[in-house]
Design a protein around this motif. Structure first.
Motif, PDB file in Angstrom:
ATOM      1  N   TYR A  96       8.411  13.510 -28.410  1.00  0.00           N
ATOM      2  CA  TYR A  96       7.392  13.765 -27.390  1.00  0.00           C
ATOM      3  C   TYR A  96       6.842  12.449 -26.846  1.00  0.00           C
ATOM      4  N   SER A  97       6.529  11.524 -27.726  1.00  0.00           N
ATOM      5  CA  SER A  97       5.975  10.235 -27.311  1.00  0.00           C
ATOM      6  C   SER A  97       6.931   9.471 -26.417  1.00  0.00           C
ATOM      7  N   LEU A  98       8.211   9.602 -26.683  1.00  0.00           N
ATOM      8  CA  LEU A  98       9.211   8.867 -25.916  1.00  0.00           C
ATOM      9  C   LEU A  98       9.651   9.598 -24.646  1.00  0.00           C
ATOM     10  N   GLY A  99       9.031  10.755 -24.366  1.00  0.00           N
ATOM     11  CA  GLY A  99       9.228  11.374 -23.061  1.00  0.00           C
ATOM     12  C   GLY A  99       9.982  12.685 -23.022  1.00  0.00           C
ATOM     13  N   SER A 100      10.482  13.183 -24.118  1.00  0.00           N
ATOM     14  CA  SER A 100      11.206  14.445 -24.083  1.00  0.00           C
ATOM     15  C   SER A 100      10.213  15.590 -23.897  1.00  0.00           C
ATOM     16  N   ARG A 101      10.567  16.548 -23.047  1.00  0.00           N
ATOM     17  CA  ARG A 101       9.694  17.692 -22.822  1.00  0.00           C
ATOM     18  C   ARG A 101      10.424  19.021 -23.046  1.00  0.00           C
ATOM     19  N   THR A 102      11.482  18.990 -23.866  1.00  0.00           N
ATOM     20  CA  THR A 102      12.161  20.225 -24.268  1.00  0.00           C
ATOM     21  C   THR A 102      11.635  20.578 -25.658  1.00  0.00           C
ATOM     22  N   TYR A 103      10.456  21.192 -25.659  1.00  0.00           N
ATOM     23  CA  TYR A 103       9.685  21.370 -26.887  1.00  0.00           C
ATOM     24  C   TYR A 103      10.415  22.164 -27.961  1.00  0.00           C
ATOM     25  N   LEU A 104      10.965  23.318 -27.604  1.00  0.00           N
ATOM     26  CA  LEU A 104      11.588  24.175 -28.620  1.00  0.00           C
ATOM     27  C   LEU A 104      12.817  23.504 -29.220  1.00  0.00           C
ATOM     28  N   ARG A 105      13.675  22.954 -28.378  1.00  0.00           N
ATOM     29  CA  ARG A 105      14.870  22.267 -28.880  1.00  0.00           C
ATOM     30  C   ARG A 105      14.478  21.104 -29.792  1.00  0.00           C
ATOM     31  N   ASP A 106      13.506  20.291 -29.351  1.00  0.00           N
ATOM     32  CA  ASP A 106      13.067  19.150 -30.148  1.00  0.00           C
ATOM     33  C   ASP A 106      12.462  19.596 -31.477  1.00  0.00           C
ATOM     34  N   LEU A 107      11.711  20.689 -31.459  1.00  0.00           N
ATOM     35  CA  LEU A 107      11.109  21.211 -32.688  1.00  0.00           C
ATOM     36  C   LEU A 107      12.182  21.677 -33.671  1.00  0.00           C
ATOM     37  N   LEU A 108      13.200  22.362 -33.169  1.00  0.00           N
ATOM     38  CA  LEU A 108      14.279  22.828 -34.048  1.00  0.00           C
ATOM     39  C   LEU A 108      15.081  21.663 -34.624  1.00  0.00           C
ATOM     40  N   ILE A 109      15.376  20.677 -33.795  1.00  0.00           N
ATOM     41  CA  ILE A 109      16.113  19.506 -34.288  1.00  0.00           C
ATOM     42  C   ILE A 109      15.255  18.742 -35.298  1.00  0.00           C
ATOM     43  N   ALA A 110      13.963  18.575 -35.005  1.00  0.00           N
ATOM     44  CA  ALA A 110      13.072  17.869 -35.930  1.00  0.00           C
ATOM     45  C   ALA A 110      13.003  18.592 -37.267  1.00  0.00           C
ATOM     46  N   ALA A 111      12.928  19.918 -37.232  1.00  0.00           N
ATOM     47  CA  ALA A 111      12.886  20.694 -38.481  1.00  0.00           C
ATOM     48  C   ALA A 111      14.184  20.522 -39.263  1.00  0.00           C
ATOM     49  N   GLY A 112      15.309  20.578 -38.568  1.00  0.00           N
ATOM     50  CA  GLY A 112      16.595  20.403 -39.246  1.00  0.00           C
ATOM     51  C   GLY A 112      16.735  19.029 -39.865  1.00  0.00           C
ATOM     52  N   VAL A 113      16.392  17.989 -39.112  1.00  0.00           N
ATOM     53  CA  VAL A 113      16.502  16.617 -39.630  1.00  0.00           C
ATOM     54  C   VAL A 113      15.553  16.423 -40.813  1.00  0.00           C
ATOM     55  N   SER A 114      14.353  16.970 -40.699  1.00  0.00           N
ATOM     56  CA  SER A 114      13.377  16.809 -41.771  1.00  0.00           C
ATOM     57  C   SER A 114      13.823  17.492 -43.065  1.00  0.00           C
ATOM     58  N   PRO A 150       8.933  17.992 -45.735  1.00  0.00           N
ATOM     59  CA  PRO A 150       9.613  18.760 -44.687  1.00  0.00           C
ATOM     60  C   PRO A 150       8.716  19.060 -43.482  1.00  0.00           C
ATOM     61  N   ILE A 151       7.489  19.435 -43.706  1.00  0.00           N
ATOM     62  CA  ILE A 151       6.590  19.753 -42.591  1.00  0.00           C
ATOM     63  C   ILE A 151       6.073  18.471 -41.938  1.00  0.00           C
ATOM     64  N   ALA A 152       5.695  17.500 -42.751  1.00  0.00           N
ATOM     65  CA  ALA A 152       5.221  16.229 -42.192  1.00  0.00           C
ATOM     66  C   ALA A 152       6.337  15.528 -41.424  1.00  0.00           C
ATOM     67  N   GLY A 153       7.565  15.664 -41.891  1.00  0.00           N
ATOM     68  CA  GLY A 153       8.702  15.080 -41.187  1.00  0.00           C
ATOM     69  C   GLY A 153       8.910  15.711 -39.818  1.00  0.00           C
ATOM     70  N   VAL A 154       8.661  17.006 -39.714  1.00  0.00           N
ATOM     71  CA  VAL A 154       8.753  17.674 -38.415  1.00  0.00           C
ATOM     72  C   VAL A 154       7.732  17.049 -37.453  1.00  0.00           C
ATOM     73  N   VAL A 155       6.524  16.832 -37.947  1.00  0.00           N
ATOM     74  CA  VAL A 155       5.492  16.198 -37.116  1.00  0.00           C
ATOM     75  C   VAL A 155       5.967  14.815 -36.662  1.00  0.00           C
ATOM     76  N   LEU A 156       6.541  14.048 -37.579  1.00  0.00           N
ATOM     77  CA  LEU A 156       7.005  12.697 -37.241  1.00  0.00           C
ATOM     78  C   LEU A 156       8.132  12.743 -36.210  1.00  0.00           C
ATOM     79  N   PHE A 157       9.173  13.518 -36.473  1.00  0.00           N
ATOM     80  CA  PHE A 157      10.335  13.522 -35.590  1.00  0.00           C
ATOM     81  C   PHE A 157      10.027  14.166 -34.235  1.00  0.00           C
ATOM     82  N   TRP A 158       9.289  15.287 -34.239  1.00  0.00           N
ATOM     83  CA  TRP A 158       8.935  15.910 -32.976  1.00  0.00           C
ATOM     84  C   TRP A 158       7.973  15.011 -32.204  1.00  0.00           C
ATOM     85  N   GLY A 159       7.008  14.417 -32.905  1.00  0.00           N
ATOM     86  CA  GLY A 159       6.054  13.527 -32.245  1.00  0.00           C
ATOM     87  C   GLY A 159       6.726  12.321 -31.621  1.00  0.00           C
ATOM     88  N   ALA A 160       7.754  11.792 -32.270  1.00  0.00           N
ATOM     89  CA  ALA A 160       8.475  10.646 -31.714  1.00  0.00           C
ATOM     90  C   ALA A 160       9.201  11.049 -30.437  1.00  0.00           C
TER      91      ALA A 160
END
Length: 180
Positions: free
Chosen positions: A136-154, A124-134
Motif C-alpha cells: 500500500y505504501s509503495l502505491g499498489s491499490r489492488t487491496y484484495l489481491r495484495d491482502l491475499l498475497i500478504a497472507a500467503g507470504v506471511s 502470521p497476522i503481524a506479517g500480513v500487516v507488514l507485507f500489505w502495508g508495504a
C-alpha cells in the motif's frame, strides 16, 4: 563572432564546511561504535570454550568486532587522506527530486505496527500487516489481491522459519490451527 569568445564565468563553488567535506567520517564513527559494542559485549558475556570447542562461541563475535574496528580505522585514514565516496550516478535516479517522506513515513509506521503486533497477534497476522502495508505504501491499490498475497507470504514464512528451521516465531491465534 570574434576569434576569442567570451566565456561565461563559472558559477561560484559552494563553500562546504570541513565536516560536510568529510561526511564519510560519520560512517567510520558508526563502524567504530558498533565494533566497540560488539567487542565489549562479547568480553563481558560469560561462556568459555568447552573441551570439544576450545575457541568457544565468542570467537566469531570477537573477529567481527575486530574487523569493524579495523574497517573504521582504514576508512578514517582514507577519508583524511582525501578519499571520498562517489555520488549516486544512476541514470534512473533524479538526484534533484526530494525524498518522498510520506512513503517513508508510512513504511516506518507499518514496520513499527508490525513490531508491536507480533507479541500480541503472532507473526502470521503481524506479517500480513507488514507485507500489505508495504504494498500500500509503495502505491499498489489492488487491496484484495495484495491482502491475499500478504497472507500467503506471511504464513509461508512463519511455517518455514518456525516449523522447518526451528526459529521461534509466535503463532498467535493461528498456533492452534497449524499446530505447535
Amino acid at each position: 563572432m570574434t576569434a576569442v569568445e567570451e566565456k561565461a564565468p563559472a558559477p561560484p563553488r559552494e563553500k562546504r564546511g570541513w565536516l560536510k567535506e568529510h561526511s564519510e567520517l560519520g560512517v567510520s564513527l558508526l563502524l567504530f561504535v558498533v565494533g566497540v559494542l560488539v567487542v565489549v559485549d562479547t568480553l563481558l558475556e560469560s561462556g568459555a570454550g568447552s573441551d570439544s570447542d576450545p575457541l568457544g562461541p565468542r570467537t566469531v563475535a570477537l573477529v567481527l568486532g575486530g574487523a569493524l574496528l579495523l574497517l573504521s580505522v582504514l576508512l578514517t585514514v582514507d577519508v583524511l587522506r582525501g578519499g571520498h565516496g562517489e555520488a549516486e550516478a544512476g541514470e534512473d535516479i533524479d538526484l534533484s527530486t526530494p525524498p518522498d517522506l510520506r512513503t517513508v513515513g508510512m513504511l516506518a509506521g507499518f514496520l513499527i505496527a508490525t513490531a508491536a503486533l507480533i507479541p500480541l497477534l503472532g507473526w502470521p497476522i503481524a506479517g500480513v500487516v507488514l507485507f500489505w502495508g508495504a504494498t500500500y505504501s509503495l502505491g499498489s491499490r489492488t487491496y484484495l489481491r495484495d491482502l491475499l498475497i500478504a497472507a500467503g507470504v506471511s504464513v509461508v514464512t512463519w511455517v518455514i522459519f518456525d516449523g522447518l528451521l526451528g526459529v521461534d516465531l509466535p503463532g498467535g491465534p493461528l498456533m492452534g490451527v497449524f499446530g505447535a
